[in-house]
Write a protein that holds these residues in place. Structure first.
Motif, PDB file in Angstrom:
ATOM      1  N   SER A   1       0.646  -0.988   0.020  1.00 24.35           N
ATOM      2  CA  SER A   1       0.116   0.052   0.166  1.00 24.35           C
ATOM      3  C   SER A   1       0.770   1.168   0.106  1.00 24.35           C
ATOM      4  O   SER A   1       2.004   1.178   0.481  1.00 24.35           O
ATOM      5  N   VAL A   2       0.244   2.514  -0.344  1.00 22.60           N
ATOM      6  CA  VAL A   2       1.115   3.544  -0.259  1.00 22.60           C
ATOM      7  C   VAL A   2       1.322   4.157   0.958  1.00 22.60           C
ATOM      8  O   VAL A   2       2.473   4.573   1.376  1.00 22.60           O
ATOM      9  N   ASP A   3       0.640   3.835   2.035  1.00 22.29           N
ATOM     10  CA  ASP A   3       0.833   4.105   3.342  1.00 22.29           C
ATOM     11  C   ASP A   3       2.315   3.247   4.109  1.00 22.29           C
ATOM     12  O   ASP A   3       3.086   3.862   4.614  1.00 22.29           O
ATOM     13  N   GLN A   4       2.118   1.919   3.456  1.00 21.32           N
ATOM     14  CA  GLN A   4       3.350   1.131   3.746  1.00 21.32           C
ATOM     15  C   GLN A   4       4.713   1.857   3.185  1.00 21.32           C
ATOM     16  O   GLN A   4       5.567   2.213   3.734  1.00 21.32           O
ATOM     17  N   ILE A   5       4.472   2.274   1.955  1.00 21.10           N
ATOM     18  CA  ILE A   5       5.945   2.788   1.194  1.00 21.10           C
ATOM     19  C   ILE A   5       6.245   4.016   1.877  1.00 21.10           C
ATOM     20  O   ILE A   5       7.518   4.086   2.195  1.00 21.10           O
ATOM     21  N   GLN A   6       5.250   4.710   2.154  1.00 25.95           N
ATOM     22  CA  GLN A   6       5.512   6.074   2.843  1.00 25.95           C
ATOM     23  C   GLN A   6       6.260   5.826   4.236  1.00 25.95           C
ATOM     24  O   GLN A   6       7.076   6.564   4.873  1.00 25.95           O
ATOM     25  N   GLY A   7       5.799   4.765   4.882  1.00 26.64           N
ATOM     26  CA  GLY A   7       6.261   4.135   6.234  1.00 26.64           C
ATOM     27  C   GLY A   7       7.654   3.815   6.159  1.00 26.64           C
ATOM     28  O   GLY A   7       8.450   4.162   7.053  1.00 26.64           O
ATOM     29  N   TRP A   8       7.899   3.133   4.926  1.00 19.91           N
ATOM     30  CA  TRP A   8       9.302   2.736   4.813  1.00 19.91           C
ATOM     31  C   TRP A   8      10.375   4.008   4.594  1.00 19.91           C
ATOM     32  O   TRP A   8      11.437   4.006   5.435  1.00 19.91           O
ATOM     33  N   ILE A   9      10.091   4.966   3.936  1.00 18.26           N
ATOM     34  CA  ILE A   9      10.829   6.068   3.755  1.00 18.26           C
ATOM     35  C   ILE A   9      11.135   6.887   5.213  1.00 18.26           C
ATOM     36  O   ILE A   9      12.137   7.280   5.405  1.00 18.26           O
ATOM     37  N   ARG A  10       9.918   6.885   5.800  1.00 14.03           N
ATOM     38  CA  ARG A  10      10.045   7.350   7.327  1.00 14.03           C
ATOM     39  C   ARG A  10      10.925   6.757   8.067  1.00 14.03           C
ATOM     40  O   ARG A  10      11.552   7.416   8.961  1.00 14.03           O
ATOM     41  N   GLU A  11      10.950   5.320   8.118  1.00  8.10           N
ATOM     42  CA  GLU A  11      11.378   4.465   9.207  1.00  8.10           C
ATOM     43  C   GLU A  11      12.833   4.010   8.952  1.00  8.10           C
ATOM     44  O   GLU A  11      13.437   3.436  10.004  1.00  8.10           O
ATOM     45  N   MET A  12      13.008   4.051   7.673  1.00 11.94           N
ATOM     46  CA  MET A  12      14.241   3.493   7.327  1.00 11.94           C
ATOM     47  C   MET A  12      15.647   4.036   8.131  1.00 11.94           C
ATOM     48  O   MET A  12      15.353   5.345   8.248  1.00 11.94           O
ATOM     49  N   GLN A  13      16.565   3.468   8.507  1.00 14.78           N
ATOM     50  CA  GLN A  13      17.795   4.202   9.391  1.00 14.78           C
ATOM     51  C   GLN A  13      19.029   3.805   8.440  1.00 14.78           C
ATOM     52  O   GLN A  13      19.130   2.925   7.741  1.00 14.78           O
ATOM     53  N   GLU A  14      19.860   4.989   8.722  1.00 18.46           N
ATOM     54  CA  GLU A  14      21.061   4.621   8.289  1.00 18.46           C
ATOM     55  C   GLU A  14      21.923   3.618   8.685  1.00 18.46           C
ATOM     56  O   GLU A  14      22.070   3.785   9.984  1.00 18.46           O
ATOM     57  N   GLU A  15      22.537   3.021   7.981  1.00 20.66           N
ATOM     58  CA  GLU A  15      23.283   1.608   8.482  1.00 20.66           C
ATOM     59  C   GLU A  15      24.483   1.576   7.421  1.00 20.66           C
ATOM     60  O   GLU A  15      24.460   1.954   6.299  1.00 20.66           O
ATOM     61  N   HIS A  16      25.501   0.804   7.932  1.00 23.04           N
ATOM     62  CA  HIS A  16      26.540   0.267   7.135  1.00 23.04           C
ATOM     63  C   HIS A  16      25.788  -1.026   6.669  1.00 23.04           C
ATOM     64  O   HIS A  16      25.554  -2.034   7.026  1.00 23.04           O
ATOM     65  N   VAL A  17      25.599  -1.239   5.221  1.00 25.58           N
ATOM     66  CA  VAL A  17      24.918  -2.279   4.684  1.00 25.58           C
ATOM     67  C   VAL A  17      25.881  -3.074   3.639  1.00 25.58           C
ATOM     68  O   VAL A  17      26.394  -2.306   2.811  1.00 25.58           O
ATOM     69  N   GLU A  18      25.957  -4.336   3.643  1.00 25.67           N
ATOM     70  CA  GLU A  18      26.644  -4.995   2.733  1.00 25.67           C
ATOM     71  C   GLU A  18      25.810  -5.464   1.567  1.00 25.67           C
ATOM     72  O   GLU A  18      24.729  -6.330   2.022  1.00 25.67           O
ATOM     73  N   ILE A  19      25.676  -5.080   0.340  1.00 28.21           N
ATOM     74  CA  ILE A  19      24.713  -5.171  -0.570  1.00 28.21           C
ATOM     75  C   ILE A  19      25.090  -6.165  -1.842  1.00 28.21           C
ATOM     76  O   ILE A  19      26.228  -6.018  -2.265  1.00 28.21           O
ATOM     77  N   SER A  20      24.400  -6.997  -1.960  1.00 24.85           N
ATOM     78  CA  SER A  20      24.726  -7.992  -3.164  1.00 24.85           C
ATOM     79  C   SER A  20      23.222  -7.959  -4.089  1.00 24.85           C
ATOM     80  O   SER A  20      22.300  -8.191  -3.628  1.00 24.85           O
ATOM     81  N   LEU A  21      23.569  -7.480  -5.179  1.00 27.28           N
ATOM     82  CA  LEU A  21      22.644  -7.249  -5.927  1.00 27.28           C
ATOM     83  C   LEU A  21      22.713  -7.898  -7.843  1.00 27.28           C
ATOM     84  O   LEU A  21      23.780  -7.172  -8.135  1.00 27.28           O
ATOM     85  N   PRO A  22      21.799  -8.420  -8.049  1.00 24.45           N
ATOM     86  CA  PRO A  22      22.150  -8.897  -9.536  1.00 24.45           C
ATOM     87  C   PRO A  22      22.218  -7.789 -10.494  1.00 24.45           C
ATOM     88  O   PRO A  22      21.478  -6.921 -10.231  1.00 24.45           O
ATOM     89  N   ARG A  23      23.177  -8.095 -11.463  1.00 22.76           N
ATOM     90  CA  ARG A  23      23.011  -7.132 -12.652  1.00 22.76           C
ATOM     91  C   ARG A  23      22.083  -7.488 -13.446  1.00 22.76           C
ATOM     92  O   ARG A  23      21.698  -8.832 -13.794  1.00 22.76           O
ATOM     93  N   PHE A  24      21.183  -6.754 -14.038  1.00 15.80           N
ATOM     94  CA  PHE A  24      20.023  -6.996 -14.610  1.00 15.80           C
ATOM     95  C   PHE A  24      19.772  -5.914 -15.770  1.00 15.80           C
ATOM     96  O   PHE A  24      19.886  -4.555 -15.561  1.00 15.80           O
ATOM     97  N   GLN A  25      18.944  -6.381 -16.669  1.00 17.03           N
ATOM     98  CA  GLN A  25      18.234  -5.418 -17.892  1.00 17.03           C
ATOM     99  C   GLN A  25      16.494  -6.006 -18.092  1.00 17.03           C
ATOM    100  O   GLN A  25      16.577  -7.208 -18.297  1.00 17.03           O
ATOM    101  N   ILE A  26      15.894  -4.887 -18.194  1.00 15.28           N
ATOM    102  CA  ILE A  26      14.455  -5.128 -18.467  1.00 15.28           C
ATOM    103  C   ILE A  26      14.086  -4.335 -19.506  1.00 15.28           C
ATOM    104  O   ILE A  26      14.265  -3.136 -19.584  1.00 15.28           O
ATOM    105  N   GLU A  27      13.600  -4.849 -20.659  1.00  7.35           N
ATOM    106  CA  GLU A  27      13.091  -4.188 -21.902  1.00  7.35           C
ATOM    107  C   GLU A  27      11.966  -4.592 -22.057  1.00  7.35           C
ATOM    108  O   GLU A  27      11.796  -5.518 -22.353  1.00  7.35           O
ATOM    109  N   GLN A  28      10.778  -3.787 -21.721  1.00  6.64           N
ATOM    110  CA  GLN A  28       9.448  -4.166 -21.791  1.00  6.64           C
ATOM    111  C   GLN A  28       8.602  -3.425 -22.558  1.00  6.64           C
ATOM    112  O   GLN A  28       8.614  -2.148 -22.482  1.00  6.64           O
ATOM    113  N   LYS A  29       7.658  -3.871 -23.383  1.00  7.80           N
ATOM    114  CA  LYS A  29       6.501  -3.289 -23.998  1.00  7.80           C
ATOM    115  C   LYS A  29       5.089  -3.697 -23.346  1.00  7.80           C
ATOM    116  O   LYS A  29       4.920  -4.817 -23.404  1.00  7.80           O
TER     117      LYS A  29
END
Length: 412
Positions: free
Chosen positions: A274-302
């Motif tokens: 929901s939009v309320d959840q998304i807005q809640g994430w933005i408010r409640e997320m905290q600054e952290e030292h984060v180790e991120i693993s993210l796949p490289r990807f491409q999407i081309e969609q019509k």
């Protein structure tokens, strides 16, 4: 002098009225845009099994272009789907213009290209007021073509889109997309390119396991880095998930990533978003030292939005006899097709494969960093920070569904 509450608000509106109203309108527009985005996302998810990418802002623009010429039931259905108030007819166009002007098309840190056009069958006399209004509010082109010559139309529209998106979106249409009954085609193409504030080091990218939606495992190029950024752990309806923010240079755009816990299917999380959840994430997320693993990807969609909009109860504009009298006096005009095509790339530099500018930012090392390992289906949102609005939204269920351009698995 003693000022009553009523006199105070009258005074405030007299001095600052237009400014307050403009902020209020922009904030309402961003909120309705995000609610429309969630409606679109959940509708599209029910039809597509794998990777998804779309732009709610782009979809809103093409519907706005139709709404400007729609009357009666057609206009009512569009406004309801866009989550617009019935007593504010017309106000949203000024708010939308202000909203778009707040997102500059190009800066040193990013490029954001957006192309809109209406292609009508020759023989329809388009009203001058409609032409001027479309140019003023949507910077859109209104062109007359002969859909009987399907090949020429496909080439002309595809070339226009390619030029408007710096050559990144090609071959948007083929001759098979048009027929003798085609009357009005709405085109929306969007291209975004931005570099991360802190880039992934290419030498850190390695092949890792990714569990796709059906439970099978595939090898994907996984980018890795440590940085200080916003991170959150959330639980809703007994479902746990992580949310992390990856900012782009300039801080005008951010990529928000949502990763469900290993035992939670992404479809379950999608249904409760929901939009309320998304807005809640933005408010409640905290600054952290984060180790991120993210796949490289491409999407081309019509995407063919015709069926998507029908599922949202926008049906009238696709029927012969609908009231589009704000566009033309002809009663034969109806919308034949609404199409959006997006090319979206995530790699070590940022979005879209481009030459890196400047040196690498040193990697932040931390012994107590949190982990965000996107080795299973995840959801992403690209938002514009000043307007707090969702520009792109999608999910990745299989990063290898479309091969990356340039460096691929064989190079690792």
């Amino acid at each position: 002098m003693i000022m009553t509450q009523t006199r105070f608000w009258r005074f405030l509106l007299t001095v600052c009225g237009p400014f307050l109203i403009r902020i209020h309108s922009s904030s309402l527009l961003a909120d309705s845009n995000d609610r429309f985005a969630l409606d679109l996302y959940q509708t599209i998810c029910s039809s597509y099994e794998e990777n998804i990418i779309f732009s709610p802002v782009g979809a809103r623009l093409v519907l706005g272009m139709v709404q400007m010429g729609a009357k009666g039931k057609a206009q009512h259905q569009i406004r309801r789907a866009l989550r617009l108030q019935e007593d504010s007819v017309g106000e949203e166009f000024s708010a939308l213009k202000s909203f778009l002007s707040a997102i500059p098309p190009q800066k040193q840190e990013f490029t954001f290209n957006l192309a809109n056009a209406l292609y009508l069958q020759e023989g329809f006399l388009v009203k001058e007021q409609y032409l001027h209004s479309n140019e003023a509010f949507f910077q859109s082109a209104v062109k007359l073509v002969d859909f009987q010559d399907a090949k020429s139309c496909a080439e002309a529209i595809s070339t226009w889109v390619e030029n408007k998106t710096d050559g990144k979106i090609k071959n948007m249409f083929s001759a098979e997309d048009f027929g003798p009954l085609t009357r009005l085609v709405l085109v929306n193409a969007i291209y975004f390119k931005g570099d991360w504030i802190q880039k992934f080091r290419k030498e850190e990218t390695q092949l890792m396991d990714f569990t796709i939606k059906d439970g099978s495992i595939t090898k994907v190029p996984m980018m890795r880095m440590q940085l200080r950024t916003k991170l959150g752990y959330f639980t809703h309806s007994q479902m746990t998930y992580q949310v992390v923010e990856l900012p782009y240079e300039g801080n005008e755009f951010s990529l928000i990533l949502l990763l469900p816990a290993e035992d939670i299917a992404i479809e379950k999380v999608e249904k409760i978003l929901s939009v309320d959840q998304i807005q809640g994430w933005i408010r409640e997320m905290q600054e952290e030292h984060v180790e991120i693993s993210l796949p490289r990807f491409q999407i081309e969609q019509k995407l063919d939005f015709k069926e998507v909009f029908k599922a949202l109860n926008i049906t009238e504009i696709f029927n012969g006899g609908c009231d589009l009298s704000g566009i033309t006096d002809s009663s034969d005009l109806y919308v034949s097709q609404i199409t959006q095509k997006i090319a979206f790339v995530i790699n070590e530099d940022g979005s879209e494969a481009a030459a890196a500018t400047g040196g690498q930012v040193p990697v932040i090392m931390s012994l107590d960093s949190k982990q965000f390992v996107a080795n299973r289906p995840f959801l992403f949102i690209l938002k514009n920070n000043p307007t707090e609005s969702i520009l792109f939204m999608g999910r990745v269920t299989n990063p290898e569904a479309q091969k990356m351009r340039g460096r691929d698995m064989d190079s690792l």
